[in-house]
Motif scaffolding. Structure first.
Motif, PDB file in Angstrom:
ATOM      1  N   GLU A  18       9.155  -1.545  16.646  1.00 47.76           N
ATOM      2  CA  GLU A  18       8.797  -0.752  15.451  1.00 47.76           C
ATOM      3  C   GLU A  18       9.821  -0.940  14.327  1.00 47.76           C
ATOM      4  O   GLU A  18       9.463  -0.996  13.156  1.00 47.76           O
ATOM      5  N   ALA A  19      11.096  -1.055  14.724  1.00 51.57           N
ATOM      6  CA  ALA A  19      12.150  -1.202  13.708  1.00 51.57           C
ATOM      7  C   ALA A  19      12.009  -2.509  12.930  1.00 51.57           C
ATOM      8  O   ALA A  19      12.544  -2.638  11.831  1.00 51.57           O
ATOM      9  N   THR A  20      11.268  -3.484  13.486  1.00 55.24           N
ATOM     10  CA  THR A  20      11.096  -4.766  12.785  1.00 55.24           C
ATOM     11  C   THR A  20       9.834  -4.781  11.919  1.00 55.24           C
ATOM     12  O   THR A  20       9.589  -5.745  11.205  1.00 55.24           O
ATOM     13  N   LEU A  21       9.014  -3.734  12.004  1.00 61.07           N
ATOM     14  CA  LEU A  21       7.755  -3.732  11.239  1.00 61.07           C
ATOM     15  C   LEU A  21       8.063  -3.482   9.763  1.00 61.07           C
ATOM     16  O   LEU A  21       9.024  -2.793   9.435  1.00 61.07           O
ATOM     17  N   PRO A  22       7.224  -4.043   8.871  1.00 59.92           N
ATOM     18  CA  PRO A  22       7.520  -3.887   7.447  1.00 59.92           C
ATOM     19  C   PRO A  22       7.530  -2.416   7.032  1.00 59.92           C
ATOM     20  O   PRO A  22       6.717  -1.629   7.522  1.00 59.92           O
ATOM     21  N   ALA A  23       8.472  -2.046   6.144  1.00 56.90           N
ATOM     22  CA  ALA A  23       8.547  -0.665   5.666  1.00 56.90           C
ATOM     23  C   ALA A  23       7.321  -0.369   4.806  1.00 56.90           C
ATOM     24  O   ALA A  23       6.786  -1.274   4.163  1.00 56.90           O
ATOM     25  N   PRO A  24       6.859   0.892   4.812  1.00 54.74           N
ATOM     26  CA  PRO A  24       5.674   1.213   4.013  1.00 54.74           C
ATOM     27  C   PRO A  24       5.915   1.020   2.518  1.00 54.74           C
ATOM     28  O   PRO A  24       7.019   1.248   2.037  1.00 54.74           O
ATOM     29  N   VAL A  25       4.891   0.553   1.818  1.00 57.53           N
ATOM     30  CA  VAL A  25       5.011   0.379   0.355  1.00 57.53           C
ATOM     31  C   VAL A  25       4.004   1.296  -0.327  1.00 57.53           C
ATOM     32  O   VAL A  25       2.974   1.621   0.259  1.00 57.53           O
ATOM     33  N   PRO A  26       4.285   1.741  -1.581  1.00 56.41           N
ATOM     34  CA  PRO A  26       3.395   2.702  -2.222  1.00 56.41           C
ATOM     35  C   PRO A  26       1.953   2.219  -2.313  1.00 56.41           C
ATOM     36  O   PRO A  26       1.027   2.985  -2.144  1.00 56.41           O
ATOM     37  N   GLY A  27       1.727   0.918  -2.583  1.00 55.81           N
ATOM     38  CA  GLY A  27       0.362   0.387  -2.650  1.00 55.81           C
ATOM     39  C   GLY A  27      -0.493   1.184  -3.599  1.00 55.81           C
ATOM     40  O   GLY A  27      -0.106   1.447  -4.732  1.00 55.81           O
ATOM     41  N   ASP A  28      -1.656   1.640  -3.091  1.00 56.09           N
ATOM     42  CA  ASP A  28      -2.604   2.316  -3.965  1.00 56.09           C
ATOM     43  C   ASP A  28      -2.462   3.835  -3.905  1.00 56.09           C
ATOM     44  O   ASP A  28      -3.358   4.564  -4.291  1.00 56.09           O
ATOM     45  N   LEU A  29      -1.327   4.356  -3.421  1.00 55.05           N
ATOM     46  CA  LEU A  29      -1.191   5.809  -3.316  1.00 55.05           C
ATOM     47  C   LEU A  29      -0.927   6.419  -4.685  1.00 55.05           C
ATOM     48  O   LEU A  29      -0.242   5.821  -5.519  1.00 55.05           O
ATOM     49  N   PRO A  30      -1.469   7.633  -4.918  1.00 55.40           N
ATOM     50  CA  PRO A  30      -1.294   8.244  -6.243  1.00 55.40           C
ATOM     51  C   PRO A  30       0.161   8.656  -6.478  1.00 55.40           C
ATOM     52  O   PRO A  30       0.874   9.023  -5.545  1.00 55.40           O
ATOM     53  N   GLY A  31       0.586   8.593  -7.746  1.00 52.78           N
ATOM     54  CA  GLY A  31       1.931   9.071  -8.113  1.00 52.78           C
ATOM     55  C   GLY A  31       2.998   8.054  -7.766  1.00 52.78           C
ATOM     56  O   GLY A  31       2.815   7.229  -6.876  1.00 52.78           O
ATOM     57  N   ASP A  32       4.092   8.138  -8.519  1.00 53.02           N
ATOM     58  CA  ASP A  32       5.184   7.199  -8.270  1.00 53.02           C
ATOM     59  C   ASP A  32       6.175   7.890  -7.331  1.00 53.02           C
ATOM     60  O   ASP A  32       7.262   8.273  -7.728  1.00 53.02           O
ATOM     61  N   LEU A  33       5.759   8.049  -6.088  1.00 53.12           N
ATOM     62  CA  LEU A  33       6.545   8.846  -5.131  1.00 53.12           C
ATOM     63  C   LEU A  33       6.956   7.994  -3.940  1.00 53.12           C
ATOM     64  O   LEU A  33       6.245   7.049  -3.574  1.00 53.12           O
TER      65      LEU A  33
END
Ligand SMILES: NC(=O)C1=CN([C@@H]2O[C@H](COP(=O)(O)OP(=O)(O)OC[C@H]3O[C@@H](n4cnc5c(N)ncnc54)[C@H](O)[C@@H]3O)[C@@H](O)[C@H]2O)C=CC1
Ligand SMILES: C[N+](C)(C)CC(=O)CC(=O)[O-]
Length: 487
Positions: free
Chosen positions: A315-330
């Motif tokens: 799991e530690a080698t899996l890509p970190a989540p990216v904002p993608g299409d999520l609303p808001g710059d959070l």
């Protein structure tokens, strides 16, 4: 997965080839399959459906996007550009020779050629000039991490690295031997079991009960030797051996003696097995098995024991989540698939699991601002003092669930967060508002954060201050007014 996109060629797509295809595909590899069986596409489709339900549920992060699946009549097409070629044709040495010989001539020089063989040694497989190693998996290949590797050392080293990238645990044998390590053990249990049924001492069901109600549970977490070490009490292994060693010469085993393998024995075992489990289809049994394995592996994750440690390391080698299409710059503080174990009797994600997803998001957010394990070890942390969850839409097992985190307030010792849980289709499924206080872990009293943690928190609080946070500050509805005011 790291580096460039990889490709696996799967030669033979039965029970084991289908599992290999799922393992590679769900870890982002392209997969090319060769199997002359006209039913192969349907069968692999069903295995993949089961794997898609089960494998992502082991992880608290999303796996990479699935690779591309293709079918080929021609082996040369399938192995072109492959990084891994896995032979999983039936266990017949002449067939393995034919297939591995062709694969060795056609596959790219850098490709690992693995054979799933349960019993043959590399020297037998390569007797006619092939260059294969044994890469022996366990059913279901997409969930169980062990792959026994046997053969040429440099190829086994390369194979180990590739297998770790897809979440497997390679175990390289020191010497080749028929049936490798695990199947030698399993054969011993299998042989004793056949005797017990043949001699009318136990039915297939009773033998399964003897395993699953007792030592089967122990083996998954400590194996044989560690389990027996504990069984020796405080005096440990030496005492265990001196107490039970003499039993080796007692008639406790029939291992030297093979039951006659005839139609009568096959019919006896098959009819008992039908009576025991015939009320369920193989696919139903597979799904039940997968749900149980996922539950056990998730339990082992907590203590990083055995296969649980393999999953957390992967799991530690899996890509970190990216904002993608999520609303808001959070900041994105969660991206995962909902495991089946999070669903309840209402057929959707249980209310407690929303809080768990939010709690995981708080942990990620703490890491982002520097309140990570080192910081906690140095004596400070955050404690949750209040939460408020709004359940806005149903979430089901298998759904993707992503979380964003907005800072409402980060002044002084307060960290006031607003998590949004968003379903794969973009629907806002829940908001979880959390108030945390910064604590001194020695005095167990609140204190202000300092340094990088205070800086990062106040920077994010300022950046999020003007963003909408609809639904924050709400509380559970007040009691409706009584019809008659009390006197
Ligand atoms: N079934 C199990 O529990 C395990 C099996 N294995 C090993 O995996 C290998 C495959 O076993 P299973 O998947 O159980 O067998 P299976 O009978 O389910 O699958 C074999 C597949 O190979 C295909 N096939 C036959 N000739 C072929 C050829 N020339 N080219 C391409 N495909 C061909 C068949 O159509 C079939 O779909 C064996 O070596 C076995 O020892 C390893 C671990 C566990
Ligand atoms: C029965 N078997 C020898 C084919 C079993 C294996 O090779 C491994 C497994 O999955 O049990």
């Amino acid at each position: 997965m790291t580096g460039m996109k990889k490709k696996a060629a799967i030669i033979g797509g039965g029970v084991i080839g289908g599992g290999w295809a799922a393992r590679f595909l769900l870890n982002g590899w392209d997969v090319a399959i060769v199997d002359p069986d006209p039913q192969a596409e349907r069968k692999i489709g069903e295995v993949l459906a089961n794997a898609r339900r089960a494998l992502p549920a082991l992880y608290d992060r999303a796996l990479p996007p699935e690779g591309r699946l293709s079918w080929h009549d021609d082996m040369a097409d399938a192995v072109a550009d492959a990084d891994w070629v896995q032979e999983s044709v039936p266990e017949t040495l002449t067939l393995k020779h034919k297939v591995l010989g062709r694969l060795s001539a056609m596959a790219p020089a850098h490709a690992v050629i693995g054979s799933s063989t349960s019993g043959f040694k590399p020297s037998e497989l390569n007797a006619e000039g092939a260059r294969a190693i044994v890469a022996h998996p366990f059913n279901p290949v997409y969930l169980l991490p062990l792959i026994e590797l046997v053969g040429e050392a440099e190829t086994c080293t390369r194979a180990s690295k590739l297998l770790r990238d897809v979440g497997c645990h390679p175990l390289t044998l020191r010497k080749e031997i028929e049936a490798h390590i695990a199947d030698r053990l399993l054969e011993a249990v299998w042989r004793e079991s056949l005797w017990l049924v043949k001699d009318g001492i136990a039915t297939t069901e009773e033998i399964d009960e003897a395993i699953r109600m007792g030592f089967g549970i122990r083996w998954a977490q400590m194996g044989l030797f560690e389990t027996y070490r504990i069984a020796g009490g405080e005096a440990g292994m030496k005492h265990f051996m001196s107490q039970f060693g003499p039993a080796l010469s007692w008639p406790w085993t029939k291992l030297m003696d093979v039951p006659e393998f005839n139609d009568e024995l096959v019919d006896l075992i098959a009819s008992q097995s039908d009576a025991q489990s015939g009320h369920m289809s193989i696919r139903e049994l597979e799904r039940l098995r997968d749900d149980n394995i996922v539950g056990m592996l998730r339990a082992l994750r907590r203590t990083k024991t055995g296969a649980g440690g393999v999953i957390t390391a992967h799991e530690a080698t899996l890509p970190a989540p990216v904002p993608g299409d999520l609303p808001g710059d959070l900041p994105v503080t969660g991206d995962r698939q909902v495991p089946t174990s999070w669903a309840d009797y209402n057929g959707h994600m249980n209310d407690a699991e929303y809080l768990r997803a939010a709690s995981d998001a708080t942990d990620r957010f703490m890491e982002m601002i520097g309140a990570d394990t080192d910081y906690i070890a140095s004596g400070c942390s955050y404690f949750t003092v209040e939460t408020h969850t709004r359940y806005l839409a149903e979430v089901h097992a298998g759904d993707r669930l992503r979380t964003t985190t907005q800072v409402i307030d980060g002044t002084g010792k307060r960290m006031h967060l607003f998590h949004r849980l968003v379903r794969g289709d973009g629907t806002l499924a829940a908001t979880v508002e959390v108030m945390l206080l910064h604590m001194d872990l020695t005095t167990r009293a609140t204190c202000n954060p300092e340094g990088i943690v205070a800086e990062r928190l106040s920077r994010l609080a300022a950046a999020h201050a003007d963003l909408p946070a609809e639904g924050s500050g709400r509380h559970v509805g007040q009691r409706s007014k009584p019809a008659v005011e009390p006197a």
